[in-house]
Design an enzyme around this catalytic site. Structure first.
Site, PDB file in Angstrom:
ATOM      1  N   CYS A 120      13.474  11.281   6.869  1.00  0.00           N
ATOM      2  CA  CYS A 120      13.382  10.946   8.416  1.00  0.00           C
ATOM      3  C   CYS A 120      14.845  11.147   9.020  1.00  0.00           C
ATOM      4  CB  CYS A 120      12.947   9.468   8.317  1.00  0.00           C
ATOM      5  SG  CYS A 120      14.330   8.337   7.122  1.00  0.00           S
ATOM      6  N   LYS A 173       0.995  -1.132  -0.013  1.00  0.00           N
ATOM      7  CA  LYS A 173       0.003  -0.019   0.078  1.00  0.00           C
ATOM      8  C   LYS A 173       0.917   1.179  -0.035  1.00  0.00           C
ATOM      9  CE  LYS A 173      -1.350   3.004   3.020  1.00  0.00           C
ATOM     10  NZ  LYS A 173      -1.761   4.190   2.124  1.00  0.00           N
ATOM     11  N   GLU A 186       9.667  15.638  16.442  1.00  0.00           N
ATOM     12  CA  GLU A 186       9.859  15.484  14.900  1.00  0.00           C
ATOM     13  C   GLU A 186       8.968  16.588  14.064  1.00  0.00           C
ATOM     14  OE1 GLU A 186       8.590  12.250  12.218  1.00  0.00           O
ATOM     15  OE2 GLU A 186      10.506  12.106  11.574  1.00  0.00           O
ATOM     16  N   GLU A 219      10.199   1.336  10.747  1.00  0.00           N
ATOM     17  CA  GLU A 219      11.181   2.190  10.446  1.00  0.00           C
ATOM     18  C   GLU A 219      10.349   3.444  10.723  1.00  0.00           C
ATOM     19  OE1 GLU A 219      14.265   1.632  10.356  1.00  0.00           O
ATOM     20  OE2 GLU A 219      14.424  -0.507   9.817  1.00  0.00           O
ATOM     21  N   VAL A 238       1.809   5.730  13.797  1.00  0.00           N
ATOM     22  CA  VAL A 238       1.237   4.635  13.174  1.00  0.00           C
ATOM     23  C   VAL A 238       1.840   3.162  13.189  1.00  0.00           C
ATOM     24  CG1 VAL A 238       0.416   4.046  10.881  1.00  0.00           C
ATOM     25  CG2 VAL A 238       0.305   6.274  11.483  1.00  0.00           C
ATOM     26  N   GLY A 239       3.163   3.486  13.714  1.00  0.00           N
ATOM     27  CA  GLY A 239       3.920   2.244  13.616  1.00  0.00           C
ATOM     28  C   GLY A 239       3.654   1.479  14.770  1.00  0.00           C
ATOM     29  N   GLY A 250       7.370   4.789   8.488  1.00  0.00           N
ATOM     30  CA  GLY A 250       6.132   5.986   8.637  1.00  0.00           C
ATOM     31  C   GLY A 250       6.322   6.545  10.191  1.00  0.00           C
ATOM     32  N   SER A 251       5.391   7.180  10.518  1.00  0.00           N
ATOM     33  CA  SER A 251       5.429   7.905  11.843  1.00  0.00           C
ATOM     34  C   SER A 251       5.467   6.881  12.821  1.00  0.00           C
ATOM     35  CB  SER A 251       4.424   8.952  11.883  1.00  0.00           C
ATOM     36  OG  SER A 251       3.150   8.184  12.052  1.00  0.00           O
TER      37      SER A 251
HETATM   38  P1  NAD Z   1       2.568   7.980   8.365  1.00  0.00           P
HETATM   39  O1  NAD Z   1       2.867   7.290   9.616  1.00  0.00           O
HETATM   40  O2  NAD Z   1       1.306   9.215   8.515  1.00  0.00           O
HETATM   41  O3  NAD Z   1       2.024   6.944   7.091  1.00  0.00           O
HETATM   42  C1  NAD Z   1       2.789   6.060   6.810  1.00  0.00           C
HETATM   43  C2  NAD Z   1       1.990   5.029   6.029  1.00  0.00           C
HETATM   44  O4  NAD Z   1       1.160   4.454   7.063  1.00  0.00           O
HETATM   45  C3  NAD Z   1       1.047   5.667   4.903  1.00  0.00           C
HETATM   46  O5  NAD Z   1       1.126   4.952   3.693  1.00  0.00           O
HETATM   47  C4  NAD Z   1      -0.314   5.819   5.337  1.00  0.00           C
HETATM   48  O6  NAD Z   1      -1.209   5.794   4.607  1.00  0.00           O
HETATM   49  C5  NAD Z   1      -0.091   4.532   6.333  1.00  0.00           C
HETATM   50  N1  NAD Z   1      -1.166   4.796   7.534  1.00  0.00           N
HETATM   51  C6  NAD Z   1      -1.590   5.788   8.224  1.00  0.00           C
HETATM   52  N2  NAD Z   1      -2.471   5.545   9.172  1.00  0.00           N
HETATM   53  C7  NAD Z   1      -2.560   4.193   9.160  1.00  0.00           C
HETATM   54  C8  NAD Z   1      -3.309   3.162   9.832  1.00  0.00           C
HETATM   55  N3  NAD Z   1      -4.143   3.514  10.884  1.00  0.00           N
HETATM   56  N4  NAD Z   1      -3.283   1.891   9.553  1.00  0.00           N
HETATM   57  C9  NAD Z   1      -2.273   1.433   8.676  1.00  0.00           C
HETATM   58  N5  NAD Z   1      -1.667   2.466   7.755  1.00  0.00           N
HETATM   59  C10 NAD Z   1      -1.955   3.875   8.081  1.00  0.00           C
HETATM   60  O7  NAD Z   1       3.944   8.775   7.939  1.00  0.00           O
HETATM   61  P2  NAD Z   1       4.206   9.574   6.579  1.00  0.00           P
HETATM   62  O8  NAD Z   1       3.579  11.071   7.064  1.00  0.00           O
HETATM   63  O9  NAD Z   1       3.708   9.020   5.408  1.00  0.00           O
HETATM   64  O10 NAD Z   1       5.679   9.804   6.653  1.00  0.00           O
HETATM   65  C11 NAD Z   1       6.442  10.506   7.508  1.00  0.00           C
HETATM   66  C12 NAD Z   1       7.147   9.764   8.564  1.00  0.00           C
HETATM   67  O11 NAD Z   1       7.832   8.625   8.071  1.00  0.00           O
HETATM   68  C13 NAD Z   1       8.059  10.464   9.431  1.00  0.00           C
HETATM   69  O12 NAD Z   1       7.680  10.401  10.848  1.00  0.00           O
HETATM   70  C14 NAD Z   1       9.431  10.083   9.075  1.00  0.00           C
HETATM   71  O13 NAD Z   1      10.292  10.204  10.004  1.00  0.00           O
HETATM   72  C15 NAD Z   1       9.140   8.639   8.658  1.00  0.00           C
HETATM   73  N6  NAD Z   1       9.999   7.992   7.881  1.00  0.00           N
HETATM   74  C16 NAD Z   1      10.852   7.108   8.428  1.00  0.00           C
HETATM   75  C17 NAD Z   1      11.820   6.530   7.736  1.00  0.00           C
HETATM   76  C18 NAD Z   1      12.776   5.405   8.324  1.00  0.00           C
HETATM   77  O14 NAD Z   1      13.380   4.818   7.782  1.00  0.00           O
HETATM   78  N7  NAD Z   1      13.130   5.495   9.615  1.00  0.00           N
HETATM   79  C19 NAD Z   1      12.093   6.882   6.384  1.00  0.00           C
HETATM   80  C20 NAD Z   1      11.061   7.835   5.705  1.00  0.00           C
HETATM   81  C21 NAD Z   1      10.116   8.301   6.485  1.00  0.00           C
END
Ligand code: NAD
Length: 499
Positions: free
Chosen positions: A287, A178, A388, A253, A235-236, A231-232
């Site tokens: 990130c 996704k 962040e 991550e 959500v993680g 992602g964040s």
């Molecule tokens: P996000 O957590 O909002 O979204 C990430 C993904 O999760 C998206 O595809 C989103 O649609 C999905 N998502 C959102 N809510 C969900 C739910 N309830 N259930 C399942 N999936 C869901 O993050 P973002 O805004 O897309 O990206 C920015 C974040 O990603 C920042 O915190 C950044 O630091 C992090 N990031 C980390 C790394 C790393 O490798 N450590 C790399 C890039 C980005």
């Protein structure tokens, strides 16, 4: 109004299909919202179910395909990515906003990962270890896990999917991804490439849509053996909780609050260039972005003055213009988050040294542009030091000594990346040892990882796994220890044979 808009479909079981609901959503250029990139499928749990079913059915054939043959398909995909690099980069700039140089780099990272993991098809080494007994052989081999669910962010629209898909495939798994809601086109191009590479149907599948409607059912489905999420941290945590009851694996991550330490013996010109690139590259939406600069008190005045002067000169605009140095925020809500943090910083008593506003007037009115923003006099307990922001805002704080600087680098909940600028090798090595992050740089900015080393972080940045490098194989396969007794008699291992 959208009658001419291009409609993009999901990729399930080797076919381009509409979502079951038939609904779509708009994807617009964040540098110019008048430009509609296309309409993408607004999928739900029914589409996720179809994709997982296809991936589950394709699994046996794929896992039994010899790994070198799987590697050959990956090699072809990497070659096709290389052929289409410019087109993919341009579309990525249109849908995500970062400048062309960076979207070319994003695509290059996927190419590199493809070639690297194609080679793993002929390696994927296990071990042979001597047995305690006569006439007995033992070894460890990797086995694939099944269907892997992947949920990816928008800031590296093809690089991050490639860090997940290539190692998962070479290990013999099948995939449902996704993509981030804002950047589906980049992953769609990736699917086109897999299709052209001749990968069997069902081995890779893509379902577009929101986190709640697509990500949630994907991570909860018990047929998914591993959820690979970037992602964040918020959500993680949901991913981790969804997987925990069934002990299904998850690889997380997440965010960062990365710091660059500038010592009094640093090459200040170099430290300045590094900080500018680390803080404002990708509009601060990496990130690993440098969001804190911790400068020794003896050089902080000179460093800050020169840094602010340079930050004010950064050229901001549409990333398709090759002279532009910084693009927009990815979305209106991301821009508002950034503007909100600027208000928080002001209220907390940090000194706003430049920027602080949304850019308006002319073409800026059609995009989500913010000024490069620098805060001085930032203290460790301020939210802008700890949280962040993910945008074009950087905080400068001072330190009295190496120890103080290292403590400040460490004093945040995240642990992704950090760097030190110092000409003193002893100081540099002490910082390398004592800073608790997954990535560390000496005389280089906090951004710029290469695909051949493990990527990830400590504390709330990750859950102990790493992407990229040979470490990625640890995530996408399970070890099997194999014992072969060719003695013809029952032999007991030492634990059952103690005198
Ligand atoms: P996000 O957590 O909002 O979204 C990430 C993904 O999760 C998206 O595809 C989103 O649609 C999905 N998502 C959102 N809510 C969900 C739910 N309830 N259930 C399942 N999936 C869901 O993050 P973002 O805004 O897309 O990206 C920015 C974040 O990603 C920042 O915190 C950044 O630091 C992090 N990031 C980390 C790394 C790393 O490798 N450590 C790399 C890039 C980005």
């Amino acid at each position: 109004m959208n009658s001419d808009a291009k409609v993009y479909k999901n990729y399930i079981n080797g076919e381009w299909v509409e979502s079951v609901s038939g609904e779509t959503y708009e994807n617009r250029n964040p540098a110019d919202k008048r430009e509609l990139i296309g309409l993408f499928q607004k999928s739900d749990s029914r589409d996720v179910d179809a994709a997982i079913t296809a991936a589950a059915e394709a699994y046996d054939e794929w896992r039994l395909t010899p790994a070198p043959k799987r590697g050959e398909i990956l090699f072809k995909a990497a070659q096709l990515l290389k052929d289409r690099k410019e087109e993919i980069a341009r579309d990525m700039t249109r849908e995500m906003g970062k400048i062309l140089k960076e979207t070319r780099g994003d695509t290059q990272e996927a190419i590199d990962m493809g070639f690297y993991m194609a080679g793993e098809g002929r390696r994927m080494f296990g071990e042979t270890v001597p047995s305690e007994m006569h006439n007995k052989f033992q070894m460890s081999i990797r086995q694939p896990m099944g269907v892997i669910g992947m949920i990816t962010p928008w800031n590296f629209p093809i690089a991050i999917p490639s860090w997940k898909i290539f190692p998962a495939l070479v290990c013999g798994n099948t995939v449902v991804i996704k993509p981030a809601t804002y950047t589906p086109l980049s992953v769609l191009h990736f699917m086109e490439i897999f299709e052209e590479s001749g990968i069997p149907k069902g081995v890779v599948n893509m379902v577009t849509g929101s986190g709640g409607a697509v990500g949630d059912p994907l991570m909860r489905d018990k047929r998914i053996k591993l959820v690979s999420f970037t992602g964040s941290s918020e959500v993680g945590r949901l991913v981790s909780e969804a997987c925990a009851p069934d002990f299904r694996h998850c690889m997380l991550e997440m965010g960062g609050k990365n710091g660059q330490l500038v010592m009094d013996d640093a090459d200040l010109d170099l430290a300045l260039e590094g900080a500018l690139w680390g803080a404002f590259g990708t509009t601060g939406q990496r990130c690993t972005a440098t969001s804190r600069i911790i400068v020794h008190k003896d050089v902080i005045e000179e460093f800050t003055e020169r840094f602010v002067e340079r930050a004010k000169k950064i050229k901001i605009g549409n990333g398709l213009d090759e002279s532009v140095e910084m693009g927009p925020a990815v979305s209106e809500s991301q821009m508002n988050t950034v503007l909100n943090y600027i208000e928080i910083g002001k209220k907390e008593g940090a000194r706003l040294l430049c920027g602080g506003e949304r850019l308006t007037g002319g073409d800026y009115d059609y995009g989500w542009f913010t000024q490069p923003t620098v805060f001085g006099d930032v203290k460790e307990d301020m939210r802008i030091f700890q949280e962040e922001i993910f945008g074009s805002v950087v905080s400068i704080a001072s330190c009295d000594s190496l120890e103080d600087g290292i403590n400040k680098l460490n004093n945040v909940p995240y642990g992704l990346s950090a760097s030190i600028y110092s000409k003193n090798v002893n100081r540099a090595f002490r910082a390398m040892r004592d800073v608790y992050t997954g990535i560390f740089y000496i005389n280089a900015p906090t951004i710029g990882a290469e695909i051949s080393l493990p990527f990830g972080g400590t504390k709330i940045t990750g859950n102990g796994h790493r992407e990229a490098g040979k470490q990625a194989l640890e995530v996408f396969s399970e070890w099997k220890a194999v014992y072969i007794d060719f003695s013809g008699v029952l032999q007991r291992a030492q634990i059952d044979n103690a005198e």
